[in-house]
Scaffold this motif. Structure first.
Motif, PDB file in Angstrom:
ATOM      1  N   PHE A  31      30.686 -64.745-103.392  1.00 52.05           N
ATOM      2  CA  PHE A  31      30.188 -64.026-102.179  1.00 52.05           C
ATOM      3  C   PHE A  31      29.512 -62.847-102.630  1.00 52.05           C
ATOM      4  CE2 PHE A  31      30.565 -61.377 -98.454  1.00 52.05           C
ATOM      5  CZ  PHE A  31      29.979 -62.022 -97.573  1.00 52.05           C
ATOM      6  N   VAL A  32      27.959 -62.758-102.035  1.00 54.67           N
ATOM      7  CA  VAL A  32      27.570 -61.759-102.292  1.00 54.67           C
ATOM      8  C   VAL A  32      26.930 -60.582-101.091  1.00 54.67           C
ATOM      9  CG1 VAL A  32      25.342 -60.901-103.455  1.00 54.67           C
ATOM     10  CG2 VAL A  32      26.422 -62.865-104.522  1.00 54.67           C
ATOM     11  N   ILE A  33      27.534 -59.661-101.073  1.00 55.54           N
ATOM     12  CA  ILE A  33      27.034 -58.586-100.066  1.00 55.54           C
ATOM     13  C   ILE A  33      26.765 -57.084-100.699  1.00 55.54           C
ATOM     14  CG2 ILE A  33      29.398 -58.120 -99.552  1.00 55.54           C
ATOM     15  CD1 ILE A  33      28.497 -58.333 -96.330  1.00 55.54           C
ATOM     16  N   CYS A  34      25.874 -56.342 -99.841  1.00 52.65           N
ATOM     17  CA  CYS A  34      25.681 -55.000-100.285  1.00 52.65           C
ATOM     18  C   CYS A  34      26.475 -54.285 -99.172  1.00 52.65           C
ATOM     19  CB  CYS A  34      24.342 -54.614-100.225  1.00 52.65           C
ATOM     20  SG  CYS A  34      24.067 -53.032-100.885  1.00 52.65           S
ATOM     21  N   LEU A  35      27.244 -53.390 -99.539  1.00 53.67           N
ATOM     22  CA  LEU A  35      28.197 -52.665 -98.678  1.00 53.67           C
ATOM     23  C   LEU A  35      27.878 -51.216 -98.778  1.00 53.67           C
ATOM     24  CD1 LEU A  35      31.452 -54.248 -99.181  1.00 53.67           C
ATOM     25  CD2 LEU A  35      29.951 -54.564 -97.162  1.00 53.67           C
ATOM     26  N   ASP A  36      26.488 -50.741 -99.228  1.00 55.48           N
ATOM     27  CA  ASP A  36      26.053 -49.501 -99.530  1.00 55.48           C
ATOM     28  C   ASP A  36      26.257 -48.613 -97.940  1.00 55.48           C
ATOM     29  OD1 ASP A  36      25.658 -49.653-101.840  1.00 55.48           O
ATOM     30  OD2 ASP A  36      23.633 -49.391-101.769  1.00 55.48           O
ATOM     31  N   GLY A  37      26.841 -47.578 -97.820  1.00 56.19           N
ATOM     32  CA  GLY A  37      27.133 -46.884 -96.526  1.00 56.19           C
ATOM     33  C   GLY A  37      28.267 -47.166 -95.894  1.00 56.19           C
ATOM     34  N   HIS A  38      29.307 -48.004 -96.434  1.00 64.05           N
ATOM     35  CA  HIS A  38      30.519 -48.088 -95.968  1.00 64.05           C
ATOM     36  C   HIS A  38      31.602 -47.496 -96.994  1.00 64.05           C
ATOM     37  CE1 HIS A  38      29.666 -51.240 -92.905  1.00 64.05           C
ATOM     38  NE2 HIS A  38      28.797 -51.605 -93.743  1.00 64.05           N
ATOM     39  N   PRO A  39      32.372 -46.595 -96.289  1.00 63.81           N
ATOM     40  CA  PRO A  39      33.511 -46.089 -97.436  1.00 63.81           C
ATOM     41  C   PRO A  39      34.420 -47.068 -97.970  1.00 63.81           C
ATOM     42  CG  PRO A  39      33.950 -45.816 -94.818  1.00 63.81           C
ATOM     43  CD  PRO A  39      32.709 -46.205 -94.779  1.00 63.81           C
ATOM     44  N   ALA A  83      32.487 -60.489 -92.792  1.00 59.43           N
ATOM     45  CA  ALA A  83      31.304 -61.125 -93.287  1.00 59.43           C
ATOM     46  C   ALA A  83      31.591 -62.557 -93.942  1.00 59.43           C
ATOM     47  CB  ALA A  83      30.828 -60.098 -94.313  1.00 59.43           C
ATOM     48  N   ILE A  84      32.529 -62.574 -94.691  1.00 56.38           N
ATOM     49  CA  ILE A  84      32.644 -63.935 -95.140  1.00 56.38           C
ATOM     50  C   ILE A  84      32.844 -65.149 -94.053  1.00 56.38           C
ATOM     51  CG2 ILE A  84      34.386 -65.267 -96.686  1.00 56.38           C
ATOM     52  CD1 ILE A  84      34.697 -62.852 -98.418  1.00 56.38           C
ATOM     53  N   ARG A  85      33.872 -64.683 -93.172  1.00 57.39           N
ATOM     54  CA  ARG A  85      34.193 -65.510 -92.125  1.00 57.39           C
ATOM     55  C   ARG A  85      33.146 -65.865 -91.368  1.00 57.39           C
ATOM     56  NH1 ARG A  85      40.217 -62.579 -90.557  1.00 57.39           N
ATOM     57  NH2 ARG A  85      41.299 -63.927 -92.035  1.00 57.39           N
ATOM     58  N   ARG A  86      32.230 -64.977 -91.061  1.00 60.03           N
ATOM     59  CA  ARG A  86      30.995 -65.263 -90.404  1.00 60.03           C
ATOM     60  C   ARG A  86      29.905 -66.229 -90.994  1.00 60.03           C
ATOM     61  NH1 ARG A  86      29.876 -60.357 -89.794  1.00 60.03           N
ATOM     62  NH2 ARG A  86      28.241 -60.000 -91.527  1.00 60.03           N
TER      63      ARG A  86
END
Length: 222
Positions: free
Chosen positions: A144-152, A163-166
């Motif tokens: 699973f690939v996602i960019c979480l920049d901006g999230h602490p 996000a994975i479940r969605r």
């Protein structure tokens, strides 16, 4: 001898209105007519970008491969050096990502893996996250690939799980398209970290002596 009236009509009337000779000499163009950015020396790129620009081709491709696992992507971004500024580097990285073939995307996704993102999250949440990741990988055949920049950091487990479940509800083709765009965003984030890492190296360090530990970036965000 001319009368005062005749002399008045014979003199150029430069004090009464603008007087322009028929064959006026040309004026040399003023330097102020040039755009401001070409009148002085160009600003130097930041130290990390300057170091990236100066790396030998093989070393640059190795460094860039830690940002995106597609060999073609790394080759294209390295081949377009030198970059005048970071924005130009990121634009080239985006273009190379948009131009990746399905084979390039498969290669890049195959090099991704799930990073550990505990950060003090409840044990039950981590168990749920591990189960969701495993289901995603069985369904789509890659991490699973996602960019979480901006999230602490403390919010990332919840963000990942949601996000994975969605995205598990997507068809394979739709999810590959979303994963490709997330991979592009992750590559941008890793490029920023790469420039910071290169800026921190001493100028006396040999460029061809850089190791994977020097880059230390191939740890996916999601």
């Amino acid at each position: 001898m001319k009368s005062p009236r005749e002399r008045a009509f014979a003199a150029p009337r430069s004090l009464a209105w603008p007087y322009t000779p028929r064959h006026a000499p040309r004026r040399t163009p003023l330097s102020s007519h040039l755009p401001a950015q070409v009148r002085g020396p160009a600003s130097a790129p930041d130290p990390g970008l300057a170091r990236l620009n100066s790396l030998p081709p093989d070393t640059a491709r190795t460094a860039l491969a830690h940002c995106c696992g597609s060999a073609r992507w790394a080759h294209r971004v390295a081949a377009h050096r030198p970059y005048p500024d970071t924005a130009s580097l990121l634009a080239a990285a985006d273009e190379a990502a948009y131009d990746m073939s399905q084979g390039d995307l498969t290669e890049a996704l195959a090099r991704e893996f799930s990073a550990e993102l505990g950060h003090g999250a409840p044990y039950a949440a981590l168990l749920a996250l591990d189960a969701a990741r495993a289901q995603y990988e069985r369904t789509f055949g890659h991490a699973f690939v996602i960019c979480l920049d901006g999230h602490p950091p403390e919010e990332r487990v919840d963000q990942l799980l949601a996000a994975i479940r969605r995205r598990l509800a997507h068809e394979v083709d739709e999810e590959r398209s979303i994963a490709a765009d997330e991979l592009r965003l992750v590559a941008r984030s890793r490029l920023a970290h790469l420039l910071d890492r290169l800026a921190g190296l001493h100028q006396s360090d040999p460029d061809d002596g850089l190791s994977e530990a020097d880059f230390g970036l191939f740890a996916p965000v999601g």
